[in-house]
Design a protein around this motif. Structure first.
Motif, PDB file in Angstrom:
ATOM      1  N   LYS A  31      11.542  -9.771  -1.598  1.00 54.95           N
ATOM      2  CA  LYS A  31      10.989  -8.754  -0.488  1.00 54.95           C
ATOM      3  C   LYS A  31       9.884  -8.444  -1.944  1.00 54.95           C
ATOM      4  O   LYS A  31       8.970  -8.332  -2.233  1.00 54.95           O
ATOM      5  N   LEU A  32       8.571  -9.755  -0.798  1.00 52.47           N
ATOM      6  CA  LEU A  32       7.017  -9.642  -1.618  1.00 52.47           C
ATOM      7  C   LEU A  32       6.256  -9.033  -0.018  1.00 52.47           C
ATOM      8  O   LEU A  32       6.251  -8.407   0.604  1.00 52.47           O
ATOM      9  N   ARG A  33       5.190  -7.636  -0.894  1.00 53.52           N
ATOM     10  CA  ARG A  33       4.030  -6.921  -0.430  1.00 53.52           C
ATOM     11  C   ARG A  33       3.232  -8.079  -0.428  1.00 53.52           C
ATOM     12  O   ARG A  33       2.684  -8.937  -1.700  1.00 53.52           O
ATOM     13  N   TYR A  34       1.678  -7.839   0.425  1.00 54.73           N
ATOM     14  CA  TYR A  34       0.737  -8.163   0.397  1.00 54.73           C
ATOM     15  C   TYR A  34       0.341  -7.982  -0.722  1.00 54.73           C
ATOM     16  O   TYR A  34      -0.726  -9.102  -1.334  1.00 54.73           O
ATOM     17  N   LYS A  35       0.131  -7.224  -1.078  1.00 54.06           N
ATOM     18  CA  LYS A  35      -0.213  -6.420  -2.746  1.00 54.06           C
ATOM     19  C   LYS A  35      -0.228  -7.487  -3.649  1.00 54.06           C
ATOM     20  O   LYS A  35      -0.916  -7.404  -4.213  1.00 54.06           O
ATOM     21  N   GLU A  36       1.283  -8.155  -3.063  1.00 53.47           N
ATOM     22  CA  GLU A  36       1.871  -8.694  -4.499  1.00 53.47           C
ATOM     23  C   GLU A  36       1.323 -10.408  -4.659  1.00 53.47           C
ATOM     24  O   GLU A  36       1.179 -11.161  -5.615  1.00 53.47           O
ATOM     25  N   ALA A  37       0.806 -10.669  -3.427  1.00 53.18           N
ATOM     26  CA  ALA A  37      -0.171 -11.871  -3.421  1.00 53.18           C
ATOM     27  C   ALA A  37      -1.162 -11.685  -3.760  1.00 53.18           C
ATOM     28  O   ALA A  37      -2.243 -11.006  -4.254  1.00 53.18           O
ATOM     29  N   PRO A  38      -1.582 -13.361  -4.644  1.00 54.97           N
ATOM     30  CA  PRO A  38      -2.948 -13.393  -5.159  1.00 54.97           C
ATOM     31  C   PRO A  38      -4.327 -13.475  -4.301  1.00 54.97           C
ATOM     32  O   PRO A  38      -3.985 -13.643  -2.457  1.00 54.97           O
ATOM     33  N   SER A  40      -7.075 -13.884  -2.462  1.00 55.30           N
ATOM     34  CA  SER A  40      -7.127 -14.605  -0.691  1.00 55.30           C
ATOM     35  C   SER A  40      -8.251 -14.612   0.078  1.00 55.30           C
ATOM     36  O   SER A  40      -7.921 -13.593   0.657  1.00 55.30           O
ATOM     37  N   ASP A  41      -9.142 -15.932   0.538  1.00 55.38           N
ATOM     38  CA  ASP A  41     -10.086 -15.649   1.407  1.00 55.38           C
ATOM     39  C   ASP A  41      -9.223 -16.224   2.977  1.00 55.38           C
ATOM     40  O   ASP A  41      -9.950 -15.784   4.163  1.00 55.38           O
ATOM     41  N   GLY A  42      -8.240 -15.922   3.018  1.00 51.09           N
ATOM     42  CA  GLY A  42      -7.192 -16.447   4.265  1.00 51.09           C
ATOM     43  C   GLY A  42      -6.968 -15.606   5.587  1.00 51.09           C
ATOM     44  O   GLY A  42      -7.155 -14.308   5.131  1.00 51.09           O
ATOM     45  N   PRO A  43      -5.790 -15.222   6.142  1.00 56.34           N
ATOM     46  CA  PRO A  43      -6.185 -13.841   7.283  1.00 56.34           C
ATOM     47  C   PRO A  43      -5.346 -12.660   6.296  1.00 56.34           C
ATOM     48  O   PRO A  43      -5.789 -11.789   6.552  1.00 56.34           O
ATOM     49  N   ALA A  44      -4.648 -13.062   5.712  1.00 59.43           N
ATOM     50  CA  ALA A  44      -4.133 -12.037   4.246  1.00 59.43           C
ATOM     51  C   ALA A  44      -4.829 -11.971   3.698  1.00 59.43           C
ATOM     52  O   ALA A  44      -4.172 -10.318   2.923  1.00 59.43           O
ATOM     53  N   ALA A  45      -5.888 -11.290   3.683  1.00 52.89           N
ATOM     54  CA  ALA A  45      -7.065 -10.649   3.255  1.00 52.89           C
ATOM     55  C   ALA A  45      -7.173  -9.047   3.128  1.00 52.89           C
ATOM     56  O   ALA A  45      -8.076  -8.320   2.985  1.00 52.89           O
ATOM     57  N   ASN A  46      -7.040  -9.462   4.882  1.00 51.33           N
ATOM     58  CA  ASN A  46      -7.072  -8.064   5.242  1.00 51.33           C
ATOM     59  C   ASN A  46      -6.262  -7.431   6.004  1.00 51.33           C
ATOM     60  O   ASN A  46      -6.223  -6.726   5.937  1.00 51.33           O
ATOM     61  N   ALA A  47      -5.160  -7.949   5.023  1.00 54.47           N
ATOM     62  CA  ALA A  47      -3.671  -6.791   5.533  1.00 54.47           C
ATOM     63  C   ALA A  47      -3.631  -5.950   4.501  1.00 54.47           C
ATOM     64  O   ALA A  47      -4.062  -5.530   3.376  1.00 54.47           O
ATOM     65  N   ASN A  48      -2.931  -4.626   5.390  1.00 52.91           N
ATOM     66  CA  ASN A  48      -2.495  -3.284   5.088  1.00 52.91           C
ATOM     67  C   ASN A  48      -1.222  -4.085   3.492  1.00 52.91           C
ATOM     68  O   ASN A  48      -0.129  -4.846   3.495  1.00 52.91           O
ATOM     69  N   GLY A  49      -2.345  -3.462   2.123  1.00 45.88           N
ATOM     70  CA  GLY A  49      -0.595  -4.141   0.715  1.00 45.88           C
ATOM     71  C   GLY A  49       0.479  -3.415   0.672  1.00 45.88           C
ATOM     72  O   GLY A  49       1.297  -4.320  -0.240  1.00 45.88           O
ATOM     73  N   GLU A  50       0.369  -2.523   1.309  1.00 49.37           N
ATOM     74  CA  GLU A  50       1.688  -2.075   1.202  1.00 49.37           C
ATOM     75  C   GLU A  50       2.759  -2.697   2.159  1.00 49.37           C
ATOM     76  O   GLU A  50       3.969  -2.805   2.477  1.00 49.37           O
ATOM     77  N   GLN A  51       2.620  -2.912   3.137  1.00 51.67           N
ATOM     78  CA  GLN A  51       3.190  -3.943   3.951  1.00 51.67           C
ATOM     79  C   GLN A  51       3.699  -5.638   3.486  1.00 51.67           C
ATOM     80  O   GLN A  51       3.324  -5.564   2.779  1.00 51.67           O
ATOM     81  N   ILE A  52       4.893  -5.747   4.411  1.00 50.56           N
ATOM     82  CA  ILE A  52       5.655  -6.165   3.689  1.00 50.56           C
ATOM     83  C   ILE A  52       5.222  -8.190   3.916  1.00 50.56           C
ATOM     84  O   ILE A  52       4.843  -8.652   5.229  1.00 50.56           O
ATOM     85  N   MET A  53       4.801  -8.519   3.428  1.00 48.89           N
ATOM     86  CA  MET A  53       4.077 -10.475   3.138  1.00 48.89           C
ATOM     87  C   MET A  53       5.566 -11.283   3.675  1.00 48.89           C
ATOM     88  O   MET A  53       5.317 -11.977   4.752  1.00 48.89           O
ATOM     89  N   TYR A  54       7.237 -11.111   2.795  1.00 50.19           N
ATOM     90  CA  TYR A  54       7.387 -12.006   2.774  1.00 50.19           C
ATOM     91  C   TYR A  54       9.096 -11.202   2.546  1.00 50.19           C
ATOM     92  O   TYR A  54       9.173 -10.597   1.649  1.00 50.19           O
ATOM     93  N   SER A  55      10.311 -11.350   3.394  1.00 47.83           N
ATOM     94  CA  SER A  55      11.166 -10.944   3.195  1.00 47.83           C
ATOM     95  C   SER A  55      11.804 -11.597   3.654  1.00 47.83           C
ATOM     96  O   SER A  55      12.024 -12.417   4.284  1.00 47.83           O
ATOM     97  N   ASN A  56      13.590 -11.784   3.301  1.00 47.72           N
ATOM     98  CA  ASN A  56      14.547 -12.694   3.437  1.00 47.72           C
ATOM     99  C   ASN A  56      15.596 -11.466   3.007  1.00 47.72           C
ATOM    100  O   ASN A  56      16.568 -11.389   1.648  1.00 47.72           O
ATOM    101  N   ILE A  57      16.605 -11.581   4.000  1.00 44.45           N
ATOM    102  CA  ILE A  57      18.188 -10.310   4.135  1.00 44.45           C
ATOM    103  C   ILE A  57      18.780 -11.363   4.749  1.00 44.45           C
ATOM    104  O   ILE A  57      18.554 -12.400   5.432  1.00 44.45           O
TER     105      ILE A  57
END
Length: 137
Positions: A31-38, A40-57
């Motif tokens: 589980k990775l959060r947006y705030k853990e990503a390097p 970026s100037d892409g779509p993730a740049a405006n994402a809420n940092g606490e939200q989940i960027m990727y998870s694998n269950i």
């Protein structure tokens, strides 16, 4: 090659993961959060940092990936269902009740011509599920 489901939630991914852990026995593999990503100037740049960027269950024997969609804020789960195969009526009833809690039953659990126990439900997160006991071979 194989097909793997990837679910996009509208800011409720963490809640969904936790719910599936509690009620379907899901195991969180990653589980990775947006705030853990390097940065970026892409779509993730405006994402809420606490939200989940990727998870694998893992649910049963199936790996499901999921995240909070940073592009489409009105994501809807349409045109597919996840099919949860169980081995007993008690397991079917337990899983179906958990998925129906806060959701919508489309077809109550019951015997059909193709299964001793089958039902369809939309869970509280909008994901379509089918719960089934496979027919005896």
């Amino acid at each position: 090659m194989y097909v793997q489901p990837y679910l996009f939630f509208n800011g409720r991914c963490e809640e969904a993961i936790h719910y599936y852990e509690q009620h379907l026995g899901a195991k969180v593999n990653d589980k990775l959060r947006y705030k853990e990503a390097p940065p970026s100037d892409g779509p993730a740049a405006n994402a809420n940092g606490e939200q989940i960027m990727y998870s694998n269950i893992t649910i049963g024997d199936t790996v499901v990936m999921a995240s909070d969609d940073c592009v489409n804020q009105e994501t809807k789960f349409q045109g597919f269902s996840l099919s949860l195969t169980v081995t007993s009526e008690a397991e079917a009833e337990r899983a179906f009740a958990a998925l129906a809690d806060g959701g919508q039953v489309n077809m109550p659990l019951g015997q059909t011509f193709f299964s001793p126990c089958f039902g369809m439900v939309i869970d509280r997160f909008g994901v379509n599920w089918m719960v089934i006991i496979p027919p005896q071979q």
